[in-house]
Design a protein around this motif. Structure first.
Motif, short mmCIF file in Angstrom:
data_model
loop_
_atom_site.label_atom_id
_atom_site.label_comp_id
_atom_site.label_asym_id
_atom_site.label_seq_id
_atom_site.Cartn_x
_atom_site.Cartn_y
_atom_site.Cartn_z
N TYR A 347 0.88 -1.16 0.00
CA TYR A 347 -0.08 0.02 0.06
C TYR A 347 0.96 1.18 0.15
O TYR A 347 2.01 1.13 0.45
CB TYR A 347 -0.80 0.12 1.24
CG TYR A 347 -2.01 -0.96 1.15
CD1 TYR A 347 -3.33 -0.43 0.56
CD2 TYR A 347 -2.05 -2.13 2.04
CE1 TYR A 347 -4.27 -1.14 0.55
CE2 TYR A 347 -3.32 -2.76 2.15
CZ TYR A 347 -4.44 -2.43 1.24
OH TYR A 347 -5.60 -3.08 1.31
N GLY A 348 0.34 2.41 -0.57
CA GLY A 348 1.07 3.63 -0.63
C GLY A 348 0.37 4.84 -1.13
O GLY A 348 -0.74 4.43 -1.68
N TYR A 349 1.01 5.87 -0.68
CA TYR A 349 0.44 7.26 -1.35
C TYR A 349 1.03 7.52 -2.59
O TYR A 349 1.05 8.85 -2.82
CB TYR A 349 0.30 8.18 0.00
CG TYR A 349 -0.22 7.68 1.21
CD1 TYR A 349 -1.42 8.04 1.17
CD2 TYR A 349 0.70 7.14 2.06
CE1 TYR A 349 -2.28 7.31 2.22
CE2 TYR A 349 -0.03 6.78 3.21
CZ TYR A 349 -1.28 6.82 3.51
OH TYR A 349 -1.88 6.43 4.48
N TRP A 350 1.82 6.88 -3.23
CA TRP A 350 2.61 7.13 -4.45
C TRP A 350 1.94 8.31 -5.53
O TRP A 350 2.50 9.37 -5.79
CB TRP A 350 3.13 6.13 -5.34
CG TRP A 350 3.68 4.88 -4.47
CD1 TRP A 350 4.84 4.84 -3.71
CD2 TRP A 350 3.01 3.77 -4.03
NE1 TRP A 350 4.93 3.96 -2.97
CE2 TRP A 350 3.86 2.82 -3.33
CE3 TRP A 350 1.94 3.10 -4.49
CZ2 TRP A 350 3.67 1.69 -2.51
CZ3 TRP A 350 1.58 1.72 -3.88
CH2 TRP A 350 2.47 1.30 -3.01
N PRO A 351 0.47 8.08 -5.87
CA PRO A 351 0.21 8.83 -6.77
C PRO A 351 -0.33 10.41 -6.41
O PRO A 351 -0.40 11.18 -7.25
CB PRO A 351 -1.22 8.20 -7.15
CG PRO A 351 -1.05 6.81 -6.87
CD PRO A 351 -0.22 6.74 -5.45
N GLU A 352 -0.26 10.52 -4.93
CA GLU A 352 -0.44 11.82 -4.61
C GLU A 352 0.07 12.97 -5.28
O GLU A 352 -0.31 13.95 -5.58
CB GLU A 352 -0.79 12.31 -3.00
CG GLU A 352 -1.89 11.34 -2.55
CD GLU A 352 -3.26 11.95 -2.89
OE1 GLU A 352 -3.22 12.80 -3.71
OE2 GLU A 352 -4.33 11.44 -2.28
N GLY A 353 1.32 12.94 -5.13
CA GLY A 353 2.45 13.77 -5.65
C GLY A 353 2.09 14.15 -7.33
O GLY A 353 2.47 15.02 -8.10
N THR A 354 1.62 12.79 -7.83
CA THR A 354 1.65 12.79 -9.51
C THR A 354 0.46 13.58 -9.84
O THR A 354 0.33 14.31 -10.71
CB THR A 354 1.37 11.24 -9.84
OG1 THR A 354 2.53 10.71 -9.51
CG2 THR A 354 1.25 11.31 -11.44
N PHE A 355 -0.58 13.69 -8.75
CA PHE A 355 -1.93 14.43 -9.47
C PHE A 355 -1.44 15.95 -9.19
O PHE A 355 -2.08 16.58 -9.87
CB PHE A 355 -2.98 14.21 -8.22
CG PHE A 355 -3.65 12.97 -8.54
CD1 PHE A 355 -4.77 12.97 -9.53
CD2 PHE A 355 -3.53 11.92 -7.89
CE1 PHE A 355 -5.33 11.77 -10.07
CE2 PHE A 355 -4.46 10.73 -8.40
CZ PHE A 355 -5.22 10.63 -9.36
N HIS A 356 -0.67 16.37 -8.34
CA HIS A 356 -0.02 17.62 -8.11
C HIS A 356 0.61 18.24 -9.56
O HIS A 356 0.29 19.40 -10.08
CB HIS A 356 0.84 18.08 -7.17
CG HIS A 356 0.00 17.78 -5.70
ND1 HIS A 356 -1.08 18.52 -5.35
CD2 HIS A 356 0.45 17.03 -4.78
CE1 HIS A 356 -1.43 18.29 -4.07
NE2 HIS A 356 -0.40 17.30 -3.68
N ILE A 357 1.33 17.27 -9.89
CA ILE A 357 2.18 17.70 -11.24
C ILE A 357 1.22 17.33 -12.43
O ILE A 357 1.40 18.29 -13.40
CB ILE A 357 3.11 16.44 -11.34
CG1 ILE A 357 4.27 16.61 -10.30
CG2 ILE A 357 3.91 16.70 -12.65
CD1 ILE A 357 5.40 15.66 -10.16
#
Length: 375
Positions: A347-357
């Protein structure tokens, strides 16, 4: 979000100090090493090179370069211990050259930067040997394999890192600006092949919508395939959220690239999981000895928790799943052994930063590209 804003401010400032810096930025080039193979040698007297010691680091890279032009992954390049001593503690079959964990391409980049500063031709020759290894290792279909399986490897963003690297080389960006035209042309050809196969590998859901990418893809069908025993065919949120950033960095993207980006981001949006968080628990001494893990992990219901993603989703149902070393798929983290439960990022929060970009990418402009290049 604060980190994203800080990066934007730094990028917009275009600090003159960053351009005036003579020593290559070691941390930016190499990032955080996944495993320090020489850690077993560490003691209070172990000596490390200074990150500004250009020749010391470059000479270390020369000493570790394999005959094929690549490098063994997960070496501490600042470790001043004799390379022969370090390598003697690594099993022979693990000393092979690899692109995994963002390996080999950073060594080439550092040597190119060291050559620009020192004009030491040993560094330029080693960098070119490394580049030749990159080209020779690329499959005819445009991909590169990982160590564990002969398949197109997206695991830990291998393909994304290769796209980023070849794009910089083909453009002649610093520190590759001393390359001759034929070197840039060869990099451009390899980049095009890599980009083409990346688009071919993007998974489509049963209703035809573009989704993300798997950890590995078959060399012929381009469908997700298995890797290590606990890595089954899937759509992987970690790998997809990293790879799509490499696509966003492409200036003037084609319609196919834009559709790939938008399809991946839509899949990440609908695959987010709400109402749970992952709790880390320290194991007892006896369990630590039995599992070789210090902590365990468990899923806890929490309506106030931020959204989270499973790493692996089924390609047909989009259901999150997990796996043990025996290769048997399970659907609850509690069904995974302690060793794999705590020893793998399920499990992880990896996509959150991608959404900002992604929000910056949709607006376009130089800020987005500079932001991506400084992530």
């Amino acid at each position: 979000m604060k980190r994203i804003i800080l990066i934007i401010l730094i990028v917009l400032g275009l600090s003159s100090q960053s351009f005036a810096q003579k020593a290559p930025n070691y941390d930016k080039i190499f990032g955080t090493l996944a495993v320090d193979r020489s850690a077993i040698l560490r003691n209070n007297t172990q000596r490390h090179l200074d990150k500004n010691d250009i020749r010391g680091i470059a000479d270390n890279l020369l000493a570790y370069q394999n005959p094929d032009g690549g490098w063994t992954k997960n070496i501490d390049w600042l470790d001043a211990t004799s390379p022969d001593t370090v390598l003697s503690h690594i099993e022979e079959d693990k000393r092979v050259s690899s692109f995994e964990n963002k390996n080999t391409t950073p060594q080439i980049e550092y040597l190119c930067a060291a050559y620009r500063i020192t004009k030491d031709e040993r560094y330029s020759e080693a960098a070119l040997r490394g580049l030749d290894y990159v080209y020779r290792s690329q499959h005819a279909n445009g991909g590169w394999r990982g160590i564990d399986v002969d398949a197109i490897c997206f695991n830990d963003n291998l393909m994304g890192n290769m796209l980023n690297f070849l794009n910089k080389v083909s453009r002649g960006d610093e520190p590759f600006d001393w390359f001759v035209r034929k070197d840039k042309k060869r990099a451009a050809e390899a980049y095009k092949k890599a980009l083409d196969v990346t688009l071919k590998c993007q998974v489509r859901t049963p209703d035809g919508k573009l989704a993300g990418w798997g950890q590995q893809h078959d060399n012929e069908t381009f469908l997700p395939c298995g890797g290590r025993s606990y890595e089954l065919p899937c759509i992987a949120s970690n790998e997809s959220s990293a790879l799509v950033i490499s696509l966003m960095a492409i200036p003037e993207p084609s319609k196919a690239i834009r559709e790939a980006i938008e399809g991946c981001m839509a899949w990440l949006e609908r695959s987010a999981i709400k109402g749970i968080r992952i709790e880390t628990i320290e194991l007892s001494d006896s369990m630590q000895a039995a599992t070789h893990r210090k902590n365990d992990r468990r899923v806890v219901k929490d309506d106030s928790a931020p959204r989270i993603w499973a790493r692996c989703y089924e390609t047909d149902t989009n259901t999150p799943f997990f796996c043990n070393r025996d290769g048997i798929k399970v659907y609850n983290l509690s069904e995974v052994s302690v060793e794999r439960r705590a020893g793998y990022g399920w499990y992880g929060y990896w996509p959150e930063g991608t959404f900002h970009i992604f929000e910056a990418w949709k607006k376009g402009g130089v800020i987005c590209r500079l932001l991506i290049n400084n992530m």
